[in-house]
Design a protein around this motif. Sequence first.
Motif, PDB file in Angstrom:
ATOM      1  N   ASP A  80       0.925  -1.221   0.028  1.00 22.53           N
ATOM      2  CA  ASP A  80      -0.252   0.181  -0.029  1.00 22.53           C
ATOM      3  C   ASP A  80       0.929   1.312   0.140  1.00 22.53           C
ATOM      4  OD1 ASP A  80      -1.979   1.743   0.297  1.00 22.53           O
ATOM      5  OD2 ASP A  80      -1.858   1.730   2.758  1.00 22.53           O
ATOM      6  N   LEU A  91       9.615  -3.093  -4.335  1.00 23.55           N
ATOM      7  CA  LEU A  91       8.953  -4.023  -5.368  1.00 23.55           C
ATOM      8  C   LEU A  91      10.070  -5.148  -5.746  1.00 23.55           C
ATOM      9  CD1 LEU A  91       6.511  -3.167  -8.103  1.00 23.55           C
ATOM     10  CD2 LEU A  91       8.781  -4.566  -8.727  1.00 23.55           C
ATOM     11  N   PHE A 103      -1.452  -5.551  -4.401  1.00 21.82           N
ATOM     12  CA  PHE A 103      -1.500  -4.172  -4.315  1.00 21.82           C
ATOM     13  C   PHE A 103      -2.660  -3.563  -3.921  1.00 21.82           C
ATOM     14  CE2 PHE A 103       1.683  -5.342  -7.693  1.00 21.82           C
ATOM     15  CZ  PHE A 103       2.582  -4.981  -7.222  1.00 21.82           C
ATOM     16  N   ASP A 204      -3.859  -7.114  -8.061  1.00 18.98           N
ATOM     17  CA  ASP A 204      -4.339  -6.046  -7.289  1.00 18.98           C
ATOM     18  C   ASP A 204      -5.591  -6.354  -6.166  1.00 18.98           C
ATOM     19  OD1 ASP A 204      -2.988  -3.637  -8.439  1.00 18.98           O
ATOM     20  OD2 ASP A 204      -4.396  -3.442 -10.133  1.00 18.98           O
ATOM     21  N   ARG A 240      -0.235   5.415  -7.523  1.00 17.32           N
ATOM     22  CA  ARG A 240      -0.095   4.208  -6.640  1.00 17.32           C
ATOM     23  C   ARG A 240       0.716   3.366  -7.336  1.00 17.32           C
ATOM     24  NH1 ARG A 240      -1.071   5.170  -1.663  1.00 17.32           N
ATOM     25  NH2 ARG A 240      -1.635   2.834  -1.347  1.00 17.32           N
ATOM     26  N   ASP A 242       0.826  -0.223  -8.283  1.00 14.46           N
ATOM     27  CA  ASP A 242      -0.107  -1.157  -8.448  1.00 14.46           C
ATOM     28  C   ASP A 242       0.390  -2.237  -9.517  1.00 14.46           C
ATOM     29  OD1 ASP A 242      -0.503   0.065 -10.930  1.00 14.46           O
ATOM     30  OD2 ASP A 242      -2.510   0.867 -10.451  1.00 14.46           O
ATOM     31  N   TYR A 243      -0.603  -3.237  -9.937  1.00 14.19           N
ATOM     32  CA  TYR A 243       0.013  -4.325 -10.640  1.00 14.19           C
ATOM     33  C   TYR A 243       0.253  -3.746 -12.105  1.00 14.19           C
ATOM     34  CZ  TYR A 243      -0.591  -8.591 -13.465  1.00 14.19           C
ATOM     35  OH  TYR A 243      -0.101  -9.867 -14.209  1.00 14.19           O
TER      36      TYR A 243
END
Length: 287
Positions: A80, A91, A103, A204, A240, A242-243
């Motif tokens: 997050d 990551l 995520f 996600d 953000r 994210d995937y």
Amino acid sequence: MVNLGTNLPGGAAGGGTHPSGRRLTWFEAIAASPRPAVVDHAADGDRIELSGRVLANWAAKTANLLDIEGHGPGSTILVDLPLGWKSLALLLGAARAGVQVRFAPLSSSAPAKPESVDLVVSGTPGAWSEHPADLWAVSPRTLTSSGASEFSEASGASGPLPSPEAGLPSHALDYAAEVQMQADQCHLPLPGTSLPSLVEAWEDLPSPQSTEQPTDHDGARLSRWSHRERGLVVAAAGGRLDYGAARAVVGTWDRGLPVVLVPESDTDLSGASAKLVEAERLGNPRQ
């Protein structure tokens, strides 16, 4: 901007050899490169450049911390975090440790089912204080500070990292304080697949809130990143991790190219961003 892997014919994951003649793994190829892997123009307004070697040091430290805390293959962590060079390093460390990653699209998303997550890594740890998983707190200062000398070849220093603000959940681990104490080298078994294949299995966390892609003033959908001939441009402001962003980033590293984070909230790359992209010599958009 020069190619991260100009000496790696097949990209970071597919080319290059060890002095012994053995073919380099994807992580070794990144770690062996003195060339840029991440350039962040969105951190405190500074230009922060990480070579492949420095990025791999951060990733190794993160992987070692995950291992010490009991998280490895078979574990699932929930990330997050906003976009930034340090969240990208984290990551890569998760990939190096072989953990499964999910995520959180929004910091206010409903927590995952308790049985589905072993660790939450968050820039807003208070939102996860009631979650039964382990919790790592990542201060906004840690994510946005330039930290130009941290783990850098130029200074050889790894000075103290900013700590999260007071008032954290009592059980939360201070990622910034703990990661700096880990070794720069990771001796865990490398996951037996390519970097893009590892990330392909990530996902996600579904959000109960609207996740419609933002649009410009004319209603056109805005792209969060732009693949260029010699790298990837990512809009970091307000974004953000994210995937989709993770796939775009690791695919770029796998081709031996750098990732450039720009401060604009879109990647139309007008104004200042266009000048940044030109200065980094990333070339034209890929068709």
